[in-house]
Design a protein around this motif. Structure first.
Motif, PDB file in Angstrom:
ATOM      1  N   LEU A 146      45.595  12.656   3.180  1.00 49.00           N
ATOM      2  CA  LEU A 146      45.970  11.500   3.990  1.00 49.00           C
ATOM      3  C   LEU A 146      44.751  10.784   4.547  1.00 49.00           C
ATOM      4  O   LEU A 146      44.817   9.592   4.844  1.00 49.00           O
ATOM      5  CB  LEU A 146      46.890  11.925   5.146  1.00 49.00           C
ATOM      6  CG  LEU A 146      48.269  12.401   4.774  1.00 49.00           C
ATOM      7  CD1 LEU A 146      49.022  12.870   6.021  1.00 49.00           C
ATOM      8  CD2 LEU A 146      49.047  11.308   4.072  1.00 49.00           C
ATOM      9  N   ALA A 147      43.665  11.501   4.700  1.00 43.86           N
ATOM     10  CA  ALA A 147      42.457  10.879   5.229  1.00 43.86           C
ATOM     11  C   ALA A 147      41.981   9.776   4.297  1.00 43.86           C
ATOM     12  O   ALA A 147      41.379   8.802   4.740  1.00 43.86           O
ATOM     13  CB  ALA A 147      41.372  11.927   5.427  1.00 43.86           C
ATOM     14  N   GLN A 148      42.235   9.926   3.014  1.00 47.61           N
ATOM     15  CA  GLN A 148      41.823   8.917   2.047  1.00 47.61           C
ATOM     16  C   GLN A 148      42.760   7.706   2.091  1.00 47.61           C
ATOM     17  O   GLN A 148      42.357   6.595   1.804  1.00 47.61           O
ATOM     18  CB  GLN A 148      41.825   9.507   0.640  1.00 47.61           C
ATOM     19  CG  GLN A 148      40.811  10.619   0.483  1.00 47.61           C
ATOM     20  CD  GLN A 148      41.006  11.355  -0.825  1.00 47.61           C
ATOM     21  OE1 GLN A 148      41.981  11.147  -1.528  1.00 47.61           O
ATOM     22  NE2 GLN A 148      40.054  12.221  -1.145  1.00 47.61           N
ATOM     23  N   GLU A 149      44.017   7.950   2.427  1.00 45.55           N
ATOM     24  CA  GLU A 149      45.018   6.887   2.430  1.00 45.55           C
ATOM     25  C   GLU A 149      45.756   6.931   3.766  1.00 45.55           C
ATOM     26  O   GLU A 149      46.181   7.981   4.213  1.00 45.55           O
ATOM     27  CB  GLU A 149      46.006   7.144   1.283  1.00 45.55           C
ATOM     28  CG  GLU A 149      47.003   6.050   1.090  1.00 45.55           C
ATOM     29  CD  GLU A 149      47.937   6.352  -0.074  1.00 45.55           C
ATOM     30  OE1 GLU A 149      49.141   6.162   0.110  1.00 45.55           O
ATOM     31  OE2 GLU A 149      47.465   6.778  -1.133  1.00 45.55           O
ATOM     32  N   ALA A 150      45.935   5.792   4.421  1.00 48.01           N
ATOM     33  CA  ALA A 150      46.604   5.739   5.725  1.00 48.01           C
ATOM     34  C   ALA A 150      48.087   6.077   5.565  1.00 48.01           C
ATOM     35  O   ALA A 150      48.764   5.568   4.674  1.00 48.01           O
ATOM     36  CB  ALA A 150      46.451   4.369   6.340  1.00 48.01           C
ATOM     37  N   PHE A 151      48.559   6.938   6.422  1.00 49.99           N
ATOM     38  CA  PHE A 151      49.967   7.339   6.435  1.00 49.99           C
ATOM     39  C   PHE A 151      50.628   6.586   7.570  1.00 49.99           C
ATOM     40  O   PHE A 151      50.288   6.786   8.735  1.00 49.99           O
ATOM     41  CB  PHE A 151      50.068   8.861   6.643  1.00 49.99           C
ATOM     42  CG  PHE A 151      51.471   9.384   6.528  1.00 49.99           C
ATOM     43  CD1 PHE A 151      52.042   9.600   5.284  1.00 49.99           C
ATOM     44  CD2 PHE A 151      52.215   9.669   7.661  1.00 49.99           C
ATOM     45  CE1 PHE A 151      53.332  10.103   5.168  1.00 49.99           C
ATOM     46  CE2 PHE A 151      53.503  10.163   7.554  1.00 49.99           C
ATOM     47  CZ  PHE A 151      54.063  10.381   6.305  1.00 49.99           C
ATOM     48  N   ARG A 152      51.572   5.708   7.253  1.00 54.55           N
ATOM     49  CA  ARG A 152      52.203   4.877   8.277  1.00 54.55           C
ATOM     50  C   ARG A 152      53.571   5.425   8.640  1.00 54.55           C
ATOM     51  O   ARG A 152      54.404   5.670   7.780  1.00 54.55           O
ATOM     52  CB  ARG A 152      52.364   3.446   7.771  1.00 54.55           C
ATOM     53  CG  ARG A 152      51.008   2.781   7.609  1.00 54.55           C
ATOM     54  CD  ARG A 152      51.086   1.303   7.498  1.00 54.55           C
ATOM     55  NE  ARG A 152      51.602   0.733   8.738  1.00 54.55           N
ATOM     56  CZ  ARG A 152      52.099  -0.489   8.821  1.00 54.55           C
ATOM     57  NH1 ARG A 152      52.139  -1.265   7.770  1.00 54.55           N
ATOM     58  NH2 ARG A 152      52.556  -0.956   9.970  1.00 54.55           N
ATOM     59  N   VAL A 153      53.768   5.598   9.940  1.00 59.17           N
ATOM     60  CA  VAL A 153      55.025   6.094  10.477  1.00 59.17           C
ATOM     61  C   VAL A 153      55.604   5.031  11.390  1.00 59.17           C
ATOM     62  O   VAL A 153      54.894   4.423  12.193  1.00 59.17           O
ATOM     63  CB  VAL A 153      54.815   7.408  11.275  1.00 59.17           C
ATOM     64  CG1 VAL A 153      56.129   7.868  11.897  1.00 59.17           C
ATOM     65  CG2 VAL A 153      54.244   8.484  10.387  1.00 59.17           C
ATOM     66  N   GLY A 154      56.911   4.814  11.277  1.00 57.12           N
ATOM     67  CA  GLY A 154      57.605   3.875  12.155  1.00 57.12           C
ATOM     68  C   GLY A 154      58.791   4.557  12.803  1.00 57.12           C
ATOM     69  O   GLY A 154      59.228   5.629  12.381  1.00 57.12           O
ATOM     70  N   PHE A 155      59.298   3.928  13.827  1.00 62.84           N
ATOM     71  CA  PHE A 155      60.436   4.466  14.575  1.00 62.84           C
ATOM     72  C   PHE A 155      61.451   3.360  14.782  1.00 62.84           C
ATOM     73  O   PHE A 155      61.108   2.213  15.048  1.00 62.84           O
ATOM     74  CB  PHE A 155      59.960   4.992  15.933  1.00 62.84           C
ATOM     75  CG  PHE A 155      61.096   5.335  16.863  1.00 62.84           C
ATOM     76  CD1 PHE A 155      61.842   6.479  16.671  1.00 62.84           C
ATOM     77  CD2 PHE A 155      61.426   4.491  17.913  1.00 62.84           C
ATOM     78  CE1 PHE A 155      62.897   6.788  17.515  1.00 62.84           C
ATOM     79  CE2 PHE A 155      62.474   4.797  18.763  1.00 62.84           C
ATOM     80  CZ  PHE A 155      63.207   5.943  18.569  1.00 62.84           C
TER      81      PHE A 155
END
Length: 170
Positions: free
Chosen positions: A23-32
């Motif tokens: 995940l450090a290489q690619e941003a992991f986006r979380v929403g609510f």
């Protein structure tokens, strides 16, 4: 049931922790998304509520009238009971009990019908909202959207976007 949900959540958290280097290489986006707000604020939810009110208003008024009638009859009986003969008193008590039983039955049926219809309407709102959540997630490249959380940083809350999109859609 809650235990399974927590177990799934911790399994997800564990999997995310293990995949942190990736995940450090690619941003992991979380929403609510706050579904309670959607049910309160979305036009489709407000429309469903108005529809239910219109659909059940006649029965609600009938129940109110029936309840008032029962109360008046009970009050009248209390006032007149000392002057009634034993057989008249028993007959009136039986009538009141029967009237109350009928009132309770109708009130219970009303509540059951209203609850069933509300669930149907809210399910339709939720299905539409879930489609919109998916669209927003895909458009804005979210990896995960959560609908229930103990705490969420407001910067991850996409509820306003979902409500706006729901209100714009027909």
């Amino acid at each position: 049931m809650k235990y399974l949900s927590r177990l799934k959540l911790w399994t997800l958290v564990g999997a995310l922790a293990l995949s942190m280097p990736a995940l450090a290489q690619e941003a992991f986006r979380v929403g609510f998304v706050n579904t309670d707000r959607i049910f309160r604020e979305a036009n489709s939810a407000k429309s469903a509520q108005a529809k239910l009110e219109q659909e059940f208003s006649r029965r609600e008024k009938e129940l109110g009238d029936m309840g008032n009638s029962l109360k008046n009859a009970s009050d009248k009986f209390e006032r007149e009971a000392p002057t009634l003969s034993e057989s008249q008193r028993q007959q009136r008590q039986k009538q009141l009990v029967d009237q109350d039983r009928e009132f309770q039955r109708k009130r219970r049926e009303y509540q059951e019908d209203l609850t069933a219809r509300r669930n149907e309407e809210l399910q339709q709102v939720l299905e539409r909202a879930n489609r919109v959540v998916k669209q927003v997630a895909e458009q804005e490249k979210y990896d995960l959207i959560i609908q229930e959380a103990v705490y969420i940083n407001p910067k991850h809350d996409i509820t306003d976007k979902v409500i706006k999109a729901l209100n714009a859609a027909k």
